[in-house]
Design a protein around this motif. Structure first.
Motif, PDB file in Angstrom:
ATOM      1  N   HIS A  37      36.969  46.424  45.257  1.00  0.00           N
ATOM      2  CA  HIS A  37      37.602  46.057  46.624  1.00  0.00           C
ATOM      3  C   HIS A  37      36.988  44.705  47.163  1.00  0.00           C
ATOM      4  O   HIS A  37      37.739  44.085  47.984  1.00  0.00           O
ATOM      5  N   LEU A  40      39.570  41.999  46.500  1.00  0.00           N
ATOM      6  CA  LEU A  40      40.578  41.772  47.545  1.00  0.00           C
ATOM      7  C   LEU A  40      40.222  41.390  48.814  1.00  0.00           C
ATOM      8  O   LEU A  40      40.937  40.718  49.316  1.00  0.00           O
ATOM      9  N   PHE A  82      46.635  43.948  43.491  1.00  0.00           N
ATOM     10  CA  PHE A  82      46.313  43.532  44.971  1.00  0.00           C
ATOM     11  C   PHE A  82      47.794  43.182  45.673  1.00  0.00           C
ATOM     12  O   PHE A  82      47.599  42.508  46.850  1.00  0.00           O
TER      13      PHE A  82
END
Length: 88
Positions: A37, A40, A82
């Motif tokens: 994450h 991202l 993503f």
């Protein structure tokens, strides 16, 4: 404002976030294929997002942020590509 109007209005506002992502489904991917994450987060920051919080749901990354236009949003992203996933 009358109390009979105020109570349902307050209930709708309080539960609105629960309705926000009822129809969001990311494509299924094995957990081993998910990118971190943090990648991202870095991508979104470079695009001008201001991240408040990120969560991992069963099939998506859920992001609470201000978008590049300054609008507070809750957005969902495919954990492998993503790509942003919109409600159906």
């Amino acid at each position: 404002m009358k109390l009979s109007i105020l109570i349902p209005l307050l209930f709708a506002v309080a539960t609105g976030s629960a309705w926000a992502h009822g129809d969001v489904k990311c494509p299924p991917h094995p957990a081993a294929d998910w990118k971190p994450h943090t990648e991202l987060e870095q991508k979104l920051i470079k695009e001008g997002w201001q991240i408040r919080r990120m969560e991992k749901s069963a099939s998506c990354y859920e992001v609470y942020a201000k978008d590049p236009q300054g609008k507070r949003i809750e957005a969902f992203f495919d954990p492998v590509t993503f790509d942003r996933v919109d409600e159906k």
